[in-house]
Design a protein around this motif. Structure first.
Motif, mmCIF file in Angstrom:
data_model
loop_
_atom_site.group_PDB
_atom_site.id
_atom_site.type_symbol
_atom_site.label_atom_id
_atom_site.label_comp_id
_atom_site.label_asym_id
_atom_site.label_seq_id
_atom_site.Cartn_x
_atom_site.Cartn_y
_atom_site.Cartn_z
ATOM 1 N N SER A 5 0.869 -1.171 0.000
ATOM 2 C CA SER A 5 0.000 0.000 0.000
ATOM 3 C C SER A 5 0.911 1.227 0.000
ATOM 4 N N PRO A 6 0.458 2.336 -0.561
ATOM 5 C CA PRO A 6 1.316 3.530 -0.557
ATOM 6 C C PRO A 6 1.535 4.107 0.845
ATOM 7 N N THR A 7 0.665 3.760 1.785
ATOM 8 C CA THR A 7 0.819 4.242 3.155
ATOM 9 C C THR A 7 0.698 3.089 4.141
ATOM 10 N N VAL A 8 1.285 3.298 5.324
ATOM 11 C CA VAL A 8 1.171 2.331 6.417
ATOM 12 C C VAL A 8 0.917 3.071 7.720
ATOM 13 N N ASP A 9 0.296 2.374 8.653
ATOM 14 C CA ASP A 9 0.125 2.920 9.993
ATOM 15 C C ASP A 9 1.288 2.421 10.857
ATOM 16 N N VAL A 10 1.233 2.708 12.145
ATOM 17 C CA VAL A 10 2.324 2.316 13.040
ATOM 18 C C VAL A 10 2.506 0.795 13.036
ATOM 19 N N ALA A 11 1.404 0.062 13.096
ATOM 20 C CA ALA A 11 1.502 -1.400 13.100
ATOM 21 C C ALA A 11 2.102 -1.916 11.792
ATOM 22 N N GLY A 12 1.710 -1.318 10.666
ATOM 23 C CA GLY A 12 2.252 -1.729 9.373
ATOM 24 C C GLY A 12 3.729 -1.429 9.251
ATOM 25 N N ALA A 13 4.143 -0.256 9.740
ATOM 26 C CA ALA A 13 5.569 0.096 9.710
ATOM 27 C C ALA A 13 6.360 -0.839 10.607
ATOM 28 N N ALA A 14 5.808 -1.151 11.781
ATOM 29 C CA ALA A 14 6.479 -2.067 12.702
ATOM 30 C C ALA A 14 6.639 -3.441 12.067
ATOM 31 N N ASP A 15 5.617 -3.878 11.340
ATOM 32 C CA ASP A 15 5.691 -5.174 10.665
ATOM 33 C C ASP A 15 6.793 -5.169 9.598
ATOM 34 N N LEU A 16 6.859 -4.107 8.802
ATOM 35 C CA LEU A 16 7.905 -4.013 7.776
ATOM 36 C C LEU A 16 9.300 -3.970 8.390
ATOM 37 N N MET A 17 9.422 -3.234 9.490
ATOM 38 C CA MET A 17 10.726 -3.046 10.122
ATOM 39 C C MET A 17 11.094 -4.184 11.067
ATOM 40 N N LYS A 18 10.135 -5.072 11.345
ATOM 41 C CA LYS A 18 10.357 -6.192 12.270
ATOM 42 C C LYS A 18 10.731 -5.696 13.666
ATOM 43 N N VAL A 19 9.998 -4.666 14.127
ATOM 44 C CA VAL A 19 10.214 -4.103 15.459
ATOM 45 C C VAL A 19 8.871 -3.956 16.161
ATOM 46 N N HIS A 20 8.908 -3.610 17.427
ATOM 47 C CA HIS A 20 7.706 -3.366 18.215
ATOM 48 C C HIS A 20 7.102 -2.019 17.782
ATOM 49 N N PRO A 21 5.783 -1.888 17.781
ATOM 50 C CA PRO A 21 5.163 -0.601 17.409
ATOM 51 C C PRO A 21 5.679 0.584 18.234
ATOM 52 N N GLN A 22 6.045 0.359 19.502
ATOM 53 C CA GLN A 22 6.578 1.458 20.311
ATOM 54 C C GLN A 22 7.884 1.982 19.736
ATOM 55 N N VAL A 24 8.579 2.195 16.579
ATOM 56 C CA VAL A 24 8.165 3.082 15.483
ATOM 57 C C VAL A 24 7.735 4.430 16.059
ATOM 58 N N LEU A 25 6.938 4.420 17.129
ATOM 59 C CA LEU A 25 6.509 5.675 17.755
ATOM 60 C C LEU A 25 7.700 6.473 18.267
ATOM 61 N N ASP A 26 8.700 5.788 18.823
ATOM 62 C CA ASP A 26 9.908 6.473 19.293
ATOM 63 C C ASP A 26 10.663 7.119 18.126
ATOM 64 N N LYS A 27 10.743 6.420 16.995
ATOM 65 C CA LYS A 27 11.426 6.962 15.817
ATOM 66 C C LYS A 27 10.662 8.155 15.250
ATOM 67 N N SER A 30 11.307 11.158 17.621
ATOM 68 C CA SER A 30 12.661 11.707 17.510
ATOM 69 C C SER A 30 12.909 12.389 16.161
ATOM 70 N N GLY A 31 11.975 12.214 15.209
ATOM 71 C CA GLY A 31 12.158 12.786 13.884
ATOM 72 C C GLY A 31 12.941 11.885 12.952
ATOM 73 N N GLU A 32 13.288 10.708 13.426
ATOM 74 C CA GLU A 32 14.053 9.758 12.619
ATOM 75 C C GLU A 32 13.211 9.160 11.490
ATOM 76 N N LEU A 33 11.894 9.107 11.714
ATOM 77 C CA LEU A 33 10.971 8.548 10.736
ATOM 78 C C LEU A 33 9.853 9.556 10.495
#
Length: 84
Positions: A5-22, A24-27, A30-33
């Motif tokens: 999909s052209p967009t993802v939510d926090v859960a989708g980004a976490a799934d792509l990145m193989k990390v916990h949703p928190q 993603v929220l931290d990134k 911090s402005g990293e994402l």
């Protein structure tokens, strides 16, 4: 072949990145994402998340090799054969 999909939510980004949703929220905090808030939810461009992943892979691979690389330089080199 996967279609994203052209967009993802926090859960989708976490799934792509193989990390916990928190993570993603931290990134995001911090402005990293990059992310935009739509109502109560964050939305990210899938391309931005994939680029973030690619940059992390390049950076960590370079650190392992102890060679500073830029993403454009991380492409595989062509094999050249020597003339017989």
């Amino acid at each position: 072949m996967s279609t994203y999909s052209p967009t993802v939510d926090v859960a989708g980004a976490a799934d792509l990145m193989k990390v916990h949703p928190q993570t993603v929220l931290d990134k995001i905090a911090s402005g990293e994402l990059r992310a935009g808030k739509m109502g109560r939810s964050y939305v990210m461009l899938t391309a931005d998340v994939l680029k973030h992943i690619e940059e992390a892979i390049v950076r960590e691979t370079a650190a392992r090799m102890r060679t500073p690389l830029k993403p454009a330089e991380a492409k595989p080199r062509r094999r050249t054969t020597t003339p017989a």
